[in-house]
Motif scaffolding. Sequence first.
Motif, PDB file in Angstrom:
ATOM      1  N   THR A 296      52.917  57.265  36.950  1.00 35.40           N
ATOM      2  CA  THR A 296      51.660  56.880  36.294  1.00 35.40           C
ATOM      3  C   THR A 296      50.884  58.094  35.785  1.00 35.40           C
ATOM      4  N   ASN A 297      51.535  59.277  35.866  1.00 34.48           N
ATOM      5  CA  ASN A 297      50.869  60.529  35.459  1.00 34.48           C
ATOM      6  C   ASN A 297      49.554  60.742  36.200  1.00 34.48           C
ATOM      7  N   GLY A 298      49.544  60.317  37.474  1.00 30.98           N
ATOM      8  CA  GLY A 298      48.362  60.504  38.297  1.00 30.98           C
ATOM      9  C   GLY A 298      47.250  59.507  38.057  1.00 30.98           C
ATOM     10  N   LYS A 299      47.458  58.541  37.138  1.00 30.92           N
ATOM     11  CA  LYS A 299      46.430  57.552  36.830  1.00 30.92           C
ATOM     12  C   LYS A 299      46.541  56.372  37.789  1.00 30.92           C
ATOM     13  N   LEU A 300      45.423  55.947  38.364  1.00 34.15           N
ATOM     14  CA  LEU A 300      45.446  54.810  39.279  1.00 34.15           C
ATOM     15  C   LEU A 300      45.847  53.538  38.535  1.00 34.15           C
ATOM     16  N   GLN A 301      46.797  52.823  39.109  1.00 29.90           N
ATOM     17  CA  GLN A 301      47.240  51.557  38.533  1.00 29.90           C
ATOM     18  C   GLN A 301      47.251  50.477  39.613  1.00 29.90           C
ATOM     19  N   SER A 302      47.060  49.226  39.184  1.00 31.19           N
ATOM     20  CA  SER A 302      47.069  48.088  40.108  1.00 31.19           C
ATOM     21  C   SER A 302      47.929  46.984  39.526  1.00 31.19           C
ATOM     22  N   TYR A 303      48.295  46.029  40.381  1.00 33.68           N
ATOM     23  CA  TYR A 303      49.128  44.911  39.962  1.00 33.68           C
ATOM     24  C   TYR A 303      48.297  43.682  39.582  1.00 33.68           C
ATOM     25  N   THR A 304      47.014  43.702  39.875  1.00 33.11           N
ATOM     26  CA  THR A 304      46.138  42.581  39.565  1.00 33.11           C
ATOM     27  C   THR A 304      44.797  43.102  39.065  1.00 33.11           C
ATOM     28  N   VAL A 305      44.060  42.198  38.442  1.00 30.68           N
ATOM     29  CA  VAL A 305      42.671  42.506  38.082  1.00 30.68           C
ATOM     30  C   VAL A 305      41.809  41.943  39.206  1.00 30.68           C
ATOM     31  N   ASP A 306      41.454  42.792  40.138  1.00 27.47           N
ATOM     32  CA  ASP A 306      40.775  42.365  41.361  1.00 27.47           C
ATOM     33  C   ASP A 306      39.703  43.405  41.703  1.00 27.47           C
ATOM     34  N   SER A 307      38.473  42.960  41.756  1.00 32.43           N
ATOM     35  CA  SER A 307      37.376  43.887  42.024  1.00 32.43           C
ATOM     36  C   SER A 307      37.537  44.587  43.366  1.00 32.43           C
ATOM     37  N   GLN A 308      38.109  43.900  44.336  1.00 37.15           N
ATOM     38  CA  GLN A 308      38.204  44.500  45.667  1.00 37.15           C
ATOM     39  C   GLN A 308      39.309  45.546  45.742  1.00 37.15           C
ATOM     40  N   VAL A 309      40.344  45.415  44.922  1.00 37.96           N
ATOM     41  CA  VAL A 309      41.361  46.469  44.857  1.00 37.96           C
ATOM     42  C   VAL A 309      40.737  47.752  44.313  1.00 37.96           C
ATOM     43  N   VAL A 310      39.929  47.629  43.259  1.00 32.13           N
ATOM     44  CA  VAL A 310      39.254  48.801  42.690  1.00 32.13           C
ATOM     45  C   VAL A 310      38.213  49.340  43.663  1.00 32.13           C
ATOM     46  N   ALA A 311      37.562  48.443  44.399  1.00 32.61           N
ATOM     47  CA  ALA A 311      36.572  48.887  45.385  1.00 32.61           C
ATOM     48  C   ALA A 311      37.226  49.741  46.462  1.00 32.61           C
ATOM     49  N   ARG A 312      38.412  49.322  46.921  1.00 33.18           N
ATOM     50  CA  ARG A 312      39.087  50.098  47.962  1.00 33.18           C
ATOM     51  C   ARG A 312      39.574  51.444  47.428  1.00 33.18           C
ATOM     52  N   SER A 313      40.046  51.467  46.183  1.00 35.52           N
ATOM     53  CA  SER A 313      40.570  52.732  45.639  1.00 35.52           C
ATOM     54  C   SER A 313      39.459  53.721  45.309  1.00 35.52           C
TER      55      SER A 313
END
Length: 274
Positions: free
Chosen positions: A164-181
Amino acid sequence: MRFLLRPGWLALTVVVFTFAVCCYTLLSPWQFRRDAEQVAQNSALTASFTAKPQPAAQLLPQNAVPDQQTEWHLVSITGTYLPSAEVVARLRTVQGEGAYEVLTPLRATDGTVYLVDRGYVRLDDKSGVLPYAAAPGGQVTVVARVRSDENDPKHRDAFADASTNGKLQSYTVDSQVVARSSGLSIRPGYFQLDQNQPGVLGALPLPQLDSGPYFSYALQWLAFGTMALLGWLYFTIRELRPGGALTTERPERSRRKSVAEMLAEDEDEYTPTG
């Protein structure tokens, strides 16, 4: 009536009634629920086309979770983007083509943090995310559509590695996933930008206002369950009547005679009587 206790008939009865129960209690209600969800979505979209955007804090007070009554409604948010906490959602499909969606938190003037879906960007030749414009700096006012968080059955967190070239990626659009990261306290749900909004990339297309096949599918499952029961009843009545295929006494098969027995009969037939 004894044929009703035969193993073959009992197995058929179990299969027929199990299928009918599934049709009435699982398959048909599932399609009715999907139809109700589609109707609610169409109603919300239709209302949003003419309704004026409401302040997000007014439509969704005190971290209220988006539901069928609020999803797709337009809201306005004034605040500042937080690009350092941005996450890119992978494995997305937009209009039949692969894409990424860019998720950037936005801190409102009252301190509430919202997850804003800035739209999509296409893939490059190596299935990586193409370069895209950064979120604007300073205070902005955006108009977005309320969306419910997506659910990942595997509960995977955002990640960053060499792929990902160091870029944060997720498998879903989920506010809590972004909150944890990011370590931010992000309110539930996310907010999908409309066209011509500050920070929007490729605006995500809206769902089609189509009722879908769910209602007719629900009726079909009811019909299938009823047909199975009626078929079972028909064959049961037929077997209860004289001459039923399962009740008719079948003649015993005669034993095949050996060659010796047939020769002996021939000798008896031609032996002269004195």
